[in-house]
Design a protein around this motif. Structure first.
Motif, PDB file in Angstrom:
ATOM      1  N   ILE A  57       0.706  -1.172   0.019  1.00 18.63           N
ATOM      2  CA  ILE A  57      -0.161   0.199  -0.138  1.00 18.63           C
ATOM      3  C   ILE A  57       0.928   1.297   0.020  1.00 18.63           C
ATOM      4  O   ILE A  57       0.407   2.139  -0.758  1.00 18.63           O
ATOM      5  CB  ILE A  57      -0.875  -0.188   1.305  1.00 18.63           C
ATOM      6  N   VAL A  58       1.860   1.171   0.601  1.00 16.90           N
ATOM      7  CA  VAL A  58       2.883   2.331   0.677  1.00 16.90           C
ATOM      8  C   VAL A  58       3.579   2.596  -0.744  1.00 16.90           C
ATOM      9  O   VAL A  58       3.431   3.787  -0.993  1.00 16.90           O
ATOM     10  CB  VAL A  58       3.766   2.153   1.634  1.00 16.90           C
ATOM     11  N   GLN A  59       3.937   1.549  -1.353  1.00 13.08           N
ATOM     12  CA  GLN A  59       4.420   1.741  -2.739  1.00 13.08           C
ATOM     13  C   GLN A  59       3.276   2.085  -3.686  1.00 13.08           C
ATOM     14  O   GLN A  59       3.515   2.738  -4.869  1.00 13.08           O
ATOM     15  CB  GLN A  59       5.046   0.479  -3.193  1.00 13.08           C
ATOM     16  N   SER A  60       2.151   1.575  -3.410  1.00 11.56           N
ATOM     17  CA  SER A  60       0.965   2.252  -4.253  1.00 11.56           C
ATOM     18  C   SER A  60       0.783   3.668  -4.079  1.00 11.56           C
ATOM     19  O   SER A  60       0.565   4.378  -5.286  1.00 11.56           O
ATOM     20  CB  SER A  60      -0.399   1.247  -3.810  1.00 11.56           C
ATOM     21  N   VAL A  61       0.669   4.305  -2.974  1.00 12.47           N
ATOM     22  CA  VAL A  61       0.604   5.584  -2.814  1.00 12.47           C
ATOM     23  C   VAL A  61       1.760   6.542  -3.370  1.00 12.47           C
ATOM     24  O   VAL A  61       1.703   7.615  -3.996  1.00 12.47           O
ATOM     25  CB  VAL A  61       0.195   6.152  -1.558  1.00 12.47           C
ATOM     26  N   LEU A  62       3.040   5.893  -3.064  1.00 18.51           N
ATOM     27  CA  LEU A  62       4.163   6.513  -3.784  1.00 18.51           C
ATOM     28  C   LEU A  62       4.134   6.428  -5.368  1.00 18.51           C
ATOM     29  O   LEU A  62       4.420   7.500  -5.918  1.00 18.51           O
ATOM     30  CB  LEU A  62       5.373   5.715  -3.440  1.00 18.51           C
ATOM     31  N   ALA A  63       3.529   5.333  -5.844  1.00 14.85           N
ATOM     32  CA  ALA A  63       3.614   5.334  -7.336  1.00 14.85           C
ATOM     33  C   ALA A  63       2.280   6.480  -7.764  1.00 14.85           C
ATOM     34  O   ALA A  63       2.600   7.166  -8.577  1.00 14.85           O
ATOM     35  CB  ALA A  63       2.883   4.020  -7.997  1.00 14.85           C
ATOM     36  N   ILE A  64       1.464   6.586  -7.010  1.00 14.54           N
ATOM     37  CA  ILE A  64       0.352   7.411  -7.625  1.00 14.54           C
ATOM     38  C   ILE A  64       1.063   9.097  -7.328  1.00 14.54           C
ATOM     39  O   ILE A  64       0.696   9.758  -8.249  1.00 14.54           O
ATOM     40  CB  ILE A  64      -0.868   7.671  -6.565  1.00 14.54           C
ATOM     41  N   ALA A  65       1.630   9.029  -6.320  1.00 11.11           N
ATOM     42  CA  ALA A  65       2.359  10.565  -6.239  1.00 11.11           C
ATOM     43  C   ALA A  65       3.321  10.830  -7.345  1.00 11.11           C
ATOM     44  O   ALA A  65       3.530  11.986  -7.610  1.00 11.11           O
ATOM     45  CB  ALA A  65       2.996  10.693  -4.816  1.00 11.11           C
ATOM     46  N   SER A  66       3.981   9.640  -7.614  1.00 11.29           N
ATOM     47  CA  SER A  66       4.970   9.761  -8.977  1.00 11.29           C
ATOM     48  C   SER A  66       4.249  10.313 -10.082  1.00 11.29           C
ATOM     49  O   SER A  66       5.032  10.873 -10.943  1.00 11.29           O
ATOM     50  CB  SER A  66       5.765   8.522  -9.096  1.00 11.29           C
ATOM     51  N   GLY A  67       3.115   9.795 -10.505  1.00 10.55           N
ATOM     52  CA  GLY A  67       2.455  10.046 -11.448  1.00 10.55           C
ATOM     53  C   GLY A  67       2.018  11.522 -11.767  1.00 10.55           C
ATOM     54  O   GLY A  67       1.948  12.033 -12.707  1.00 10.55           O
ATOM     55  N   GLY A  68       1.534  12.116 -10.559  1.00 13.69           N
ATOM     56  CA  GLY A  68       1.347  13.440 -10.573  1.00 13.69           C
ATOM     57  C   GLY A  68       0.157  13.755 -11.323  1.00 13.69           C
ATOM     58  O   GLY A  68      -0.795  13.033 -11.420  1.00 13.69           O
TER      59      GLY A  68
END
Length: 814
Positions: free
Chosen positions: A293-304
């Motif tokens: 879940i942490v990597q999931s929200v990090l991926a979403i933040a990375s997408g911008g």
């Protein structure tokens, strides 16, 4: 001819609308396939790479099958809803390309399942009487589904080899019975409620059979530890009963039942307990149980906002990205824009399903259409909400999009039912005394989609900066392998830190490791420290570069532009001498231009080698990672007496006068030099860092003026070249010029110097918690560059501190 749920379009028949929408879907997927093909060349910025071609097999299969289904649509269901097939085909194609992008093997299998699903859809369009068969044999279908699901308790397997055994498999082909069981439950409930008067006062006796069969399904799912499917079952049952009866208390009871089910599962099933704990507090174990879940929200933040671009992100960092986290994959590479488009497509499916339900010719068809729409909406919200940490994470799939043959076939079977019902809307709609339950259910699903969109925007925009700077975000390190990070240079442009290698294999190299305590490090595991951290926006090309260029590089390559070089005020020639003098000792040395505030030397010992950070982290002693020059807080002791004499002479000084002077000297403030600093919480006894004392000491060499300290001088921008960075402080008068002149009236020159001893209040032994201070510099009126030095040595003598400081001063003058 009556159309597909709305008033007939006098110009465009349904088949024409569908044809044009499918063409748009095909064009969108074609552009994405082209982008995926050239993504390796874009990423490495070279055509001498192996391009991606395998996914064109999947796109070709998608195009051929969708064209065939559309031909069947025109022939057998020309009046059906023209939006359902294009939206479902676009979702399936979008997911298919994302799966091919992640794993060619999974992409090939998903292509085969998609071809099977579209074949079933095409054949099913020929037999509109299928709906009557479903209603007539509702018990047989549901019991068969329950039997297959129960069979997994004995013969179940997992395609991955580990995890819940929810599949029945043979010869490499796996079926997850709980997927079609959802559709069979909807069919059963719709048929059962359509044949009974659900408005009568005593409703509970009518619900006994449905409660028994639904409860049996939930019991099987409980033993399977399948929380996601069980939650969907509870919702579908509540929605079906509510829409059939209009009793508002039933959804509330179902909600209580779901909460009770979750509580029981939390205390009895370890998997459910872990998922709820990580949902409530994922940051307590981001590298362990909450990694997904942490990597999931990090991926979403990375997408911008606009994403990294297809093939340009790192969605593979999220485990099971092709299935449970396919939404995260799309979010990282398509950004907020792509996520909003996906939400809109899901909302269209839900909306069209309820439009068909409201215009259905019988109660059975109405409940069936609404139930299928609720199924699509609930399952989408559940898995997307889990990816976004809006809801606890579950193992369900995103309809049409996620990898999984059972889910894909079930989704297209449900779509087939909706298309067949929409083709028969030329009949008069069945009476609907209470449309409110249907509208409420649709509105609830709409609110769920809206909530997902809001939470997505929260992670992608508002929290993005905080998330992307986390040390457990490996995407930053991956990006820096493809984009050169800016170099750190001394005042003569000698490299202190730079990158070596070629694009795709850039690595950070520290040319003068003894400055590591000051320069810091940038590391994929341990994060950043020192100047590498404070100057990161410049070194990564996010600051100092035109906004349009940053946007263009992000749009084209999914990365920032090349980083800017930063020039420091340090002089490596003198720095080497100071580090040699400090070898084997603990403490710090700072040498500064007393007039300009430029820091020429900043030595902190013991130090470490940032090139070998792993060894330092686990084997270091005496805190080498600490920059003692800015973060080491030492007892001031008697080193501040010269300031009191310069300002007040030989008279007794009150505590208020002393505090006023110290405040004017800036001893109660953190140094503003673009470095991490520390500040003492207490004023008595006063603790100082060498970086605080150096500014006050400079006032003795300038005749009373405290300069603005400065360590970072300039950055090299792509348009203007070297641009001077302003100091973060302002020079200010700190001491009276007359007092300073009187203090040094009898000093022969060319240097003045004072030593001091600071020690802790709890220990009076010099060998414990003690520091030897030395501050010295050129006298006011010195014709050359005015210099000032501060030395702090832990558990050493004053004479050694004085000797070391004078050596550095003399070297600087030479």
């Amino acid at each position: 001819m009556t159309s597909y749920g709305l008033k007939s379009n006098r110009y465009l028949p349904p088949v024409t609308i569908q044809s044009r929408l499918l063409q748009l879907a095909a064009f969108f997927l074609f552009l994405n396939a082209c982008a995926l093909t050239i993504s390796p060349a874009v990423r490495l910025r070279s055509w001498e790479v192996d391009l991606r071609w395998a996914h064109w097999v999947g796109l070709a299969a998608w195009g051929l099958m969708v064209f065939w289904v559309h031909r069947q649509f025109r022939r057998y269901t020309p009046d059906a809803d023209p939006y359902l097939l294009p939206v479902a085909a676009l979702l399936a194609g979008w997911g298919l390309l994302s799966i091919w992008r992640l794993d060619v093997g999974f992409g090939l299998r998903q292509t085969a399942w998609l071809m099977l699903s579209l074949t079933i859809l095409s054949v099913g369009l020929k037999f509109p009487q299928n709906l009557d068969i479903l209603r007539r044999y509702k018990y047989l279908f549901l019991v068969s589904g329950l039997f297959l699901t129960a069979l997994t308790l004995v013969l179940g397997s997992n395609p991955g080899g580990v995890g819940p055994r929810l599949w029945l498999g043979c010869c490499g082909i796996y079926l997850q019975p709980s997927e079609p069981l959802k559709l069979l439950l909807i069919v059963y409930l719709s048929a059962y409620f359509a044949g009974r008067d659900m408005t009568q006062a005593r409703l509970l006796p009518l619900l006994y059979p449905t409660l028994f069969l639904t409860g049996l399904a939930l019991l099987i799912l409980f033993f399977q530890r399948d929380l996601g499917t069980a939650s969907i079952f509870v919702f579908l049952y509540a929605a079906s009963v509510y829409m059939a009866s209009g009793r508002r208390f039933l959804p509330l009871l179902s909600l209580l039942a779901l909460v009770l089910l979750i509580l029981i599962g939390y205390f009895l099933v370890d998997v459910i307990q872990v998922r709820i704990d990580t949902w409530l507090d994922p940051w307590s174990d981001p590298s362990g149980r909450a990694y997904q879940i942490v990597q999931s929200v990090l991926a979403i933040a990375s997408g911008g906002l606009d994403g990294r671009g297809l093939g340009m992100g790192a969605p593979g960092l999220v485990p099971v990205a092709h299935s449970d986290f396919i939404f995260t994959t799309i979010g990282e590479e398509y950004g907020l824009t792509g996520a909003m488009a996906l939400f809109a497509l899901i909302a269209v499916v839900i909306l069209r399903g309820f439009v068909i339900a409201l215009r259905a010719g019988s109660t059975f068809r109405r409940l069936l259409a609404a139930g299928i729409a609720a199924y699509f909406g609930a399952q989408s919200i559940l898995i997307i909400g889990g990816n976004l940490r809006l809801l606890p994470l579950t193992g369900v799939t995103l309809p049409f999009v996620s990898y999984g043959g059972s889910s894909l076939v079930t989704s297209f079977l449900a779509l087939l039912i909706l298309i067949q019902m929409s083709n028969e809307l030329d009949e008069e709609p069945a009476p609907l005394p209470q449309p409110t339950p249907y509208l409420h259910t649709a509105a609830l699903l709409g609110l769920g989609i809206a909530a997902c969109a809001l939470v997505y925007g929260w992670w992608a925009t508002w929290r993005a900066d905080d998330l992307l700077t986390r040390t457990d975000n490996p995407r930053r390190a991956i990006a820096e392998r493809f984009v050169p990070r800016g170099a750190l240079l001394d005042r003569r442009n000698q490299p202190i830190a730079s990158v070596e290698g070629t694009i795709g294999s850039y690595r950070r190299v520290y040319h003068y490791p003894r400055l590591s305590s000051v320069v810091g490090y940038t590391h994929p595991v341990y994060g950043q420290a020192g100047l590498e951290r404070t100057l990161d926006p410049y070194l990564r090309g996010l600051q100092g570069v035109p906004t349009l260029q940053v946007w263009w590089e992000h749009l084209l390559y999914g990365t920032p532009p090349a980083g800017l070089h930063a020039r420091l005020s340090l002089d490596l020639t003198i720095q080497v001498i100071a580090d040699d003098q400090m070898s084997g000792k603990r403490g710090a040395v700072i040498l500064m231009n007393a007039q300009t505030g430029e820091i020429l030397v900043m030595a902190s010992h013991p130090t470490y080698d940032a090139n070998q950070l792993d060894e330092t982290i686990f084997q270091a002693s005496h805190a080498p990672l600490l920059n003692r020059a800015t973060q080491g807080l030492y007892p001031a002791g008697d080193i501040l007496l010269p300031f009191l004499r310069a300002e007040y002479g030989q008279r007794t000084v009150s505590s208020s006068e002393q505090e006023l002077l110290y405040a004017r000297l800036g001893l109660y403030e953190s140094p503003q030099i673009r470095l991490p600093t520390s500040l003492s919480d207490n004023r008595t006894p006063l603790r100082l860092s060498p970086a605080q004392l150096i500014r006050a000491a400079a006032a003795l060499s300038t005749g009373g003026t405290c300069p603005a300290r400065q360590l970072v001088m300039a950055v090299e921008t792509p348009i203007q070249g070297w641009v001077i960075l302003p100091a973060l402080e302002q020079p200010s008068p700190c001491l009276s010029a007359e007092g300073v002149a009187n203090l040094f009236a009898e000093v022969p020159g060319p240097f003045w110097g004072y030593t001091g001893r600071g020690q802790s209040a709890s220990e009076q032994q010099e060998t414990s918690e003690s520091v030897a201070w030395f501050m010295g510099g050129t006298l006011p009126g010195w014709q050359g560059t005015p210099l000032v030095v501060v030395v702090a040595l832990e558990n050493e003598s004053r004479s050694l501190a004085r000797s070391l400081g004078l050596s550095v001063l003399e070297a600087a003058i030479r």
